[in-house]
Design a protein around this motif. Sequence first.
Motif, mmCIF file in Angstrom:
data_model
loop_
_atom_site.group_PDB
_atom_site.id
_atom_site.type_symbol
_atom_site.label_atom_id
_atom_site.label_comp_id
_atom_site.label_asym_id
_atom_site.label_seq_id
_atom_site.Cartn_x
_atom_site.Cartn_y
_atom_site.Cartn_z
ATOM 1 N N UNK A 28 0.825 -1.205 0.000
ATOM 2 C CA UNK A 28 0.000 0.000 0.000
ATOM 3 C C UNK A 28 0.861 1.257 0.000
ATOM 4 N N UNK A 29 1.906 1.219 0.814
ATOM 5 C CA UNK A 29 2.802 2.384 0.853
ATOM 6 C C UNK A 29 3.474 2.607 -0.497
ATOM 7 N N UNK A 30 3.934 1.524 -1.118
ATOM 8 C CA UNK A 30 4.612 1.649 -2.399
ATOM 9 C C UNK A 30 3.649 2.097 -3.497
ATOM 10 N N UNK A 31 2.432 1.527 -3.493
ATOM 11 C CA UNK A 31 1.452 1.920 -4.510
ATOM 12 C C UNK A 31 1.065 3.383 -4.336
ATOM 13 N N UNK A 32 0.860 3.831 -3.103
ATOM 14 C CA UNK A 32 0.528 5.249 -2.861
ATOM 15 C C UNK A 32 1.624 6.163 -3.400
ATOM 16 N N UNK A 34 3.989 5.496 -5.683
ATOM 17 C CA UNK A 34 4.110 5.438 -7.137
ATOM 18 C C UNK A 34 2.917 6.100 -7.826
ATOM 19 N N UNK A 35 1.701 5.914 -7.261
ATOM 20 C CA UNK A 35 0.519 6.539 -7.859
ATOM 21 C C UNK A 35 0.598 8.058 -7.747
ATOM 22 N N UNK A 36 1.065 8.557 -6.617
ATOM 23 C CA UNK A 36 1.219 10.009 -6.441
ATOM 24 C C UNK A 36 2.239 10.572 -7.437
ATOM 25 N N UNK A 37 3.354 9.861 -7.549
ATOM 26 C CA UNK A 37 4.371 10.327 -8.492
ATOM 27 C C UNK A 37 3.873 10.251 -9.929
ATOM 28 N N UNK A 108 -17.961 24.297 0.373
ATOM 29 C CA UNK A 108 -17.822 22.913 -0.052
ATOM 30 C C UNK A 108 -16.945 22.770 -1.290
ATOM 31 N N UNK A 109 -16.033 23.689 -1.439
ATOM 32 C CA UNK A 109 -15.154 23.663 -2.613
ATOM 33 C C UNK A 109 -14.303 22.393 -2.607
ATOM 34 N N UNK A 110 -14.034 21.884 -3.790
ATOM 35 C CA UNK A 110 -13.231 20.673 -3.958
ATOM 36 C C UNK A 110 -11.758 21.042 -3.834
ATOM 37 N N UNK A 111 -11.011 20.226 -3.098
ATOM 38 C CA UNK A 111 -9.573 20.453 -2.966
ATOM 39 C C UNK A 111 -8.867 19.895 -4.193
ATOM 40 N N UNK A 112 -7.956 20.692 -4.738
ATOM 41 C CA UNK A 112 -7.285 20.341 -5.982
ATOM 42 C C UNK A 112 -5.787 20.215 -5.763
ATOM 43 N N UNK A 113 -5.195 19.316 -6.522
ATOM 44 C CA UNK A 113 -3.738 19.236 -6.625
ATOM 45 C C UNK A 113 -3.391 19.913 -7.942
ATOM 46 N N UNK A 114 -2.712 21.062 -7.880
ATOM 47 C CA UNK A 114 -2.514 21.931 -9.041
ATOM 48 C C UNK A 114 -1.037 21.983 -9.392
ATOM 49 N N UNK A 115 -0.782 21.901 -10.728
ATOM 50 C CA UNK A 115 0.566 22.154 -11.226
ATOM 51 C C UNK A 115 0.505 23.380 -12.128
ATOM 52 N N UNK A 116 1.283 24.384 -11.801
ATOM 53 C CA UNK A 116 1.286 25.658 -12.545
ATOM 54 C C UNK A 116 2.590 25.781 -13.303
ATOM 55 N N UNK A 132 -10.484 12.476 -6.597
ATOM 56 C CA UNK A 132 -10.166 11.672 -7.773
ATOM 57 C C UNK A 132 -8.840 10.942 -7.583
ATOM 58 N N UNK A 133 -7.863 11.656 -7.064
ATOM 59 C CA UNK A 133 -6.563 11.009 -6.842
ATOM 60 C C UNK A 133 -6.687 9.851 -5.833
ATOM 61 N N UNK A 134 -7.487 10.066 -4.768
ATOM 62 C CA UNK A 134 -7.678 8.984 -3.790
ATOM 63 C C UNK A 134 -8.379 7.786 -4.431
ATOM 64 N N UNK A 135 -9.396 8.069 -5.285
ATOM 65 C CA UNK A 135 -10.116 6.971 -5.938
ATOM 66 C C UNK A 135 -9.183 6.191 -6.864
ATOM 67 N N UNK A 136 -8.363 6.907 -7.607
ATOM 68 C CA UNK A 136 -7.425 6.217 -8.503
ATOM 69 C C UNK A 136 -6.407 5.399 -7.699
#
Length: 447
Positions: A28-32, A34-37, A108-116, A132-136
Amino acid sequence: MVSLESRLKSRLLLGVLLVGIVLAIAVRTQVNRQQRELLDYQLEQVARAMLLSDLQDLQAWDDDPALHLDMQIWDRFGNRLYRSSTQIELGSDTSPGFSVLPSGPQADAVTLRVFTLRGDERTIQVMHSRELRRALTRDAELQVLVPTLIAMLIVAVLVGTAIRKGLEPIRELDEELSHRDAASLEPISLAHAPAELARVVRTLNRLLQQLDASMQAHKRFIANAAHELRTPITALRLEVDNLAHGQDPAQVREAASRLKMGVHRAQQLLQQMLTLARLEGHIHPQAWTAVDLDRLAQESMMNLSTLGSQRGIEFAFESSGSTVVQGDPNDLRLLLDNLLGNALKFSPENAPVDLSIHQHQDAVVLLLRDRGPGIAQALRERVFLPFVRTNPAIEGSGLGLTIAQEVVLNHGASLLLEDPPEGPGLQVRLSFPLAHAAQPEKPTNPV
């Protein structure tokens, strides 16, 4: 009482469970990670691609469901050129790189992971929602963990099956023994026993063989004892009848004398039988002591000297080196009394009996030689059996050599019957393990 199978299964399955937990945490730690990266890499690569792409290509990006992302594009003057969703309300002043921001000012705004990514002409904002990231990530974890958990369950089943199959020979041995009784002493046979259990089976078979031999010996002993006691008891009964019906005082005295001698012989026979029974059940004592065979031999010869002198028999004795052995002094005295008594019994009148004790390498050797008729080679093994007599004309029970052999075996020694170097008679050779280092040589002590 917990069975060995249950104990092994519980411990091994607990080990499998712990390994599964550790493996699941690690996966789980490794998948988290790698999925985040991977998702961050996706945001960055899309932003760099859009920085150089024509805005006409945005329709193709919007129609691709595999991207799972939203996007905003700004010109260098802060004018928004493109927004993939009206629910996104981010300004153009987000920090370059990765950041975590709400999608708007609402509660109730959605929290986003943003790359600028800022360029000369454009500012690109590419984002994922945290949900979405958690679901993936959960989907990726399940894709890895489910096969892993299935594999661990298969391992647990295989471990339980292997333990059950591995302990099957023990159940067969238990089944084999449960159908036996005290009379079933035949060897145990397990065709498919593993090497470890085969050694146990061999040990059990050896013990069963020894027990069977012991029981057979006791049966023979009881049968022989019953036969041997029948004659003296019958003689005693006849003497009692003669004594009861005797009229002549001389005949009464003679019958009483014979009765006394018969009682004495029966008493000696019973005493020897009890002694033999005790020695056959002998267990190596915990308190063996150092015993000097020289001293015991001289005491035994002195006790028997009166009997020998009645027939003109003298002992010739000599000893040298260490004569100390480890053993039970009472049993060793019994051994010497029986051997010397036999030598006196079978020696002709006025013939010497030679006894020597000396050290030979790592053993104490006792040699006893008489000048009687000896024992034929064919009978030298049988004379150690109970109630076997080479000359029925000579009074005796046939237990003397049997008792001597038991004492010898209990002391880890050896006893041999040999022809003397010259002349008639019999030579008895006793060898004992040496108890102590050799002592100063002793002078010859003729008796």
